[in-house]
Scaffold this active site. Structure first.
Site, PDB file in Angstrom:
ATOM      1  N   HIS A 183      10.987  10.441   5.931  1.00  0.00           N
ATOM      2  CA  HIS A 183      11.517   9.122   6.314  1.00  0.00           C
ATOM      3  C   HIS A 183      12.943   8.938   5.805  1.00  0.00           C
ATOM      4  CE1 HIS A 183       7.207   7.330   6.870  1.00  0.00           C
ATOM      5  NE2 HIS A 183       7.565   8.121   7.853  1.00  0.00           N
ATOM      6  N   CYS A 201      34.645   5.547  12.993  1.00  0.00           N
ATOM      7  CA  CYS A 201      34.618   5.084  14.405  1.00  0.00           C
ATOM      8  C   CYS A 201      34.400   3.575  14.524  1.00  0.00           C
ATOM      9  CB  CYS A 201      33.506   5.823  15.153  1.00  0.00           C
ATOM     10  SG  CYS A 201      31.852   5.206  14.748  1.00  0.00           S
ATOM     11  N   ASN A 210      -5.576   7.991  -4.620  1.00  0.00           N
ATOM     12  CA  ASN A 210      -5.082   6.682  -4.223  1.00  0.00           C
ATOM     13  C   ASN A 210      -5.903   5.616  -4.935  1.00  0.00           C
ATOM     14  OD1 ASN A 210      -2.978   5.668  -2.399  1.00  0.00           O
ATOM     15  ND2 ASN A 210      -4.644   4.484  -1.482  1.00  0.00           N
ATOM     16  N   ALA A 225       4.441   5.668  -1.041  1.00  0.00           N
ATOM     17  CA  ALA A 225       5.068   4.735  -1.996  1.00  0.00           C
ATOM     18  C   ALA A 225       4.238   4.550  -3.259  1.00  0.00           C
ATOM     19  CB  ALA A 225       5.308   3.396  -1.315  1.00  0.00           C
ATOM     20  N   PHE A 228       4.645  -0.855  -0.229  1.00  0.00           N
ATOM     21  CA  PHE A 228       4.862  -1.717   0.948  1.00  0.00           C
ATOM     22  C   PHE A 228       3.703  -2.679   1.192  1.00  0.00           C
ATOM     23  CE2 PHE A 228       8.713   0.165   2.489  1.00  0.00           C
ATOM     24  CZ  PHE A 228       8.694   1.450   1.957  1.00  0.00           C
ATOM     25  N   SER A 283      -0.694   7.014  -0.701  1.00  0.00           N
ATOM     26  CA  SER A 283      -0.317   6.545   0.631  1.00  0.00           C
ATOM     27  C   SER A 283      -1.502   5.826   1.264  1.00  0.00           C
ATOM     28  CB  SER A 283       0.103   7.714   1.539  1.00  0.00           C
ATOM     29  OG  SER A 283       0.456   7.195   2.837  1.00  0.00           O
ATOM     30  N   SER A 284      -1.205   4.763   1.996  1.00  0.00           N
ATOM     31  CA  SER A 284      -2.277   4.032   2.702  1.00  0.00           C
ATOM     32  C   SER A 284      -2.658   4.778   3.978  1.00  0.00           C
ATOM     33  CB  SER A 284      -1.793   2.610   3.043  1.00  0.00           C
ATOM     34  OG  SER A 284      -0.628   2.706   3.866  1.00  0.00           O
TER      35      SER A 284
HETATM   36  N1  APR Z   1      -1.581   5.057  -8.072  1.00  0.00           N
HETATM   37  C1  APR Z   1      -2.329   5.357  -6.971  1.00  0.00           C
HETATM   38  N2  APR Z   1      -2.224   4.679  -5.792  1.00  0.00           N
HETATM   39  C2  APR Z   1      -1.327   3.670  -5.737  1.00  0.00           C
HETATM   40  C3  APR Z   1      -0.511   3.299  -6.836  1.00  0.00           C
HETATM   41  C4  APR Z   1      -0.671   4.047  -8.040  1.00  0.00           C
HETATM   42  N3  APR Z   1       0.046   3.785  -9.138  1.00  0.00           N
HETATM   43  N4  APR Z   1       0.282   2.260  -6.455  1.00  0.00           N
HETATM   44  C5  APR Z   1      -0.028   1.985  -5.164  1.00  0.00           C
HETATM   45  N5  APR Z   1      -0.993   2.825  -4.737  1.00  0.00           N
HETATM   46  C6  APR Z   1      -1.570   2.916  -3.384  1.00  0.00           C
HETATM   47  C7  APR Z   1      -1.771   1.592  -2.693  1.00  0.00           C
HETATM   48  O1  APR Z   1      -3.063   1.092  -2.949  1.00  0.00           O
HETATM   49  C8  APR Z   1      -1.615   1.969  -1.217  1.00  0.00           C
HETATM   50  O2  APR Z   1      -2.856   2.384  -0.659  1.00  0.00           O
HETATM   51  O3  APR Z   1      -0.594   3.596  -2.612  1.00  0.00           O
HETATM   52  C9  APR Z   1      -0.672   3.166  -1.249  1.00  0.00           C
HETATM   53  C10 APR Z   1       0.740   2.794  -0.781  1.00  0.00           C
HETATM   54  O4  APR Z   1       0.627   2.453   0.576  1.00  0.00           O
HETATM   55  P1  APR Z   1       1.877   1.792   1.334  1.00  0.00           P
HETATM   56  O5  APR Z   1       2.437   0.706   0.520  1.00  0.00           O
HETATM   57  O6  APR Z   1       1.420   1.518   2.737  1.00  0.00           O
HETATM   58  O7  APR Z   1       2.969   2.951   1.350  1.00  0.00           O
HETATM   59  P2  APR Z   1       3.041   4.223   2.285  1.00  0.00           P
HETATM   60  O8  APR Z   1       1.691   4.751   2.618  1.00  0.00           O
HETATM   61  O9  APR Z   1       3.984   5.170   1.663  1.00  0.00           O
HETATM   62  O10 APR Z   1       3.718   3.629   3.618  1.00  0.00           O
HETATM   63  C11 APR Z   1       4.091   4.566   4.614  1.00  0.00           C
HETATM   64  O11 APR Z   1       5.236   2.792   5.778  1.00  0.00           O
HETATM   65  O12 APR Z   1       6.676   1.003   5.928  1.00  0.00           O
HETATM   66  C12 APR Z   1       6.574   2.366   6.064  1.00  0.00           C
HETATM   67  O13 APR Z   1       8.406   3.801   5.853  1.00  0.00           O
HETATM   68  C13 APR Z   1       7.479   3.075   5.101  1.00  0.00           C
HETATM   69  O14 APR Z   1       7.170   5.278   4.173  1.00  0.00           O
HETATM   70  C14 APR Z   1       6.557   4.024   4.339  1.00  0.00           C
HETATM   71  C15 APR Z   1       5.355   4.105   5.264  1.00  0.00           C
HETATM   72 ZN    ZN Z   2      30.987   6.281  12.952  1.00  0.00          ZN
END
Ligand code: APR
Ligand code: ZN
Length: 247
Positions: free
Chosen positions: A106, A143, A206, A7, A18, A181-182
């Site tokens: 996802h 359905c 990140n 995200a 998230f 991604s976290s």
């Molecule tokens: N540049 C770099 N890093 C960023 C930026 C940015 N502009 N904006 C946010 N981040 C970092 C945040 O610090 C965080 O570590 O991106 C990471 C996003 O982490 P999450 O919000 O946990 O998203 P994600 O890792 O995609 O979550 C995985 O969790 O809830 C489920 O299905 C949902 O696909 C999602 C999954």
């Molecule tokens: Zn259906």
């Protein structure tokens, strides 16, 4: 090269992530929106669709940013084995990444399916009905079953084909770049372990630490758009002009 995005690659396109401050899970409790509760409780389906009605137009109308364009540029340069995204916003495809090489592990918020018979439903039309208050909890035209945005919720089984493709690519790649991604949600969060064990180098872009940082050959602590533009410029993969934010 395998690219895995989360995200954080889309926050610069105006889509909240998230787990950052203000992120979706800081405002909604994911334990109340699990797949089992969606299936068993009308109340949960109502809450789920209320949240989806809030988030869908943000995702639908968002534009890719420089980081998405950088990933598409890597593919155009013939360097991409596969792109695995945890995101459901469709922005990689909008930025020019090919459907063939893009694995939406996802699912996608831009589609809706019946969980009872699999029938596809027009997500835009559903949104209009929900917005007009004509529908509160969509049911299947075929359905009468339970219609859900085509995303994978907590407790829902992962899409087999997409997951297998992601892990195969992790085992085959020489370099894995993770962007925004976290790395706390499995199975996607184990892709770095699989790639490094198979001999690949790991780079994590990140703006905060992740639990996989100690596996990384390089950590780029910074905003995805700017970091990816600099990385591509440094790799001579693009003059960066195409990547800079459009006026
Ligand atoms: N540049 C770099 N890093 C960023 C930026 C940015 N502009 N904006 C946010 N981040 C970092 C945040 O610090 C965080 O570590 O991106 C990471 C996003 O982490 P999450 O919000 O946990 O998203 P994600 O890792 O995609 O979550 C995985 O969790 O809830 C489920 O299905 C949902 O696909 C999602 C999954
Ligand atoms: Zn259906």
């Amino acid at each position: 090269m395998l690219v895995l995005t989360g995200a954080g690659i889309s926050t610069e396109s105006g889509i909240p992530d998230f787990r950052s401050p203000g992120g979706l899970w800081t405002r909604y409790d994911p334990r109340k929106l699990t797949f089992d509760l969606f299936c068993s409780r009308l109340e949960t389906r109502r809450d789920y669709w209320r949240l989806a009605t809030e988030t869908y137009p943000i995702l639908r109308d968002a534009e890719p940013n420089a980081a998405h364009r950088a990933v598409a540029e890597i593919e155009r340069a013939g360097k991409l084995l596969c792109l695995v995204t945890q995101n459901v916003d469709g922005l990689h495809l909008k930025a020019g990444s090919s459907r063939e090489r893009t694995v939406e592990i996802h699912g996608s918020s831009l589609r809706a399916t019946c969980i009872d018979c699999g029938a596809e439903h027009d997500r835009e039309q559903l949104h209009r009905l929900l917005l007009a208050g004509k529908v509160e909890v969509p049911s299947c035209e075929l359905c009468g079953g339970r219609v859900k945005p085509a995303t994978i919720s907590f407790g829902q089984s992962m899409p087999e084909k997409e997951t297998a493709r992601a892990f195969a690519a992790a085992g085959d790649c020489d370099l894995l770049i993770v962007i925004g991604s976290s790395l706390v949600v499995y199975p996607a969060a184990s892709l770095p372990d699989v790639a490094v064990k198979a001999g690949a180098s790991l780079v994590i872009v990140n703006n905060e630490a992740t639990p996989k940082d100690d596996l990384a050959a390089a950590l780029v602590r910074g905003a995805a758009g700017e970091s990816m533009t600099m990385l591509l410029r440094g790799a001579g993969l693009a003059d960066g002009a195409q990547l800079s934010p459009r006026s």
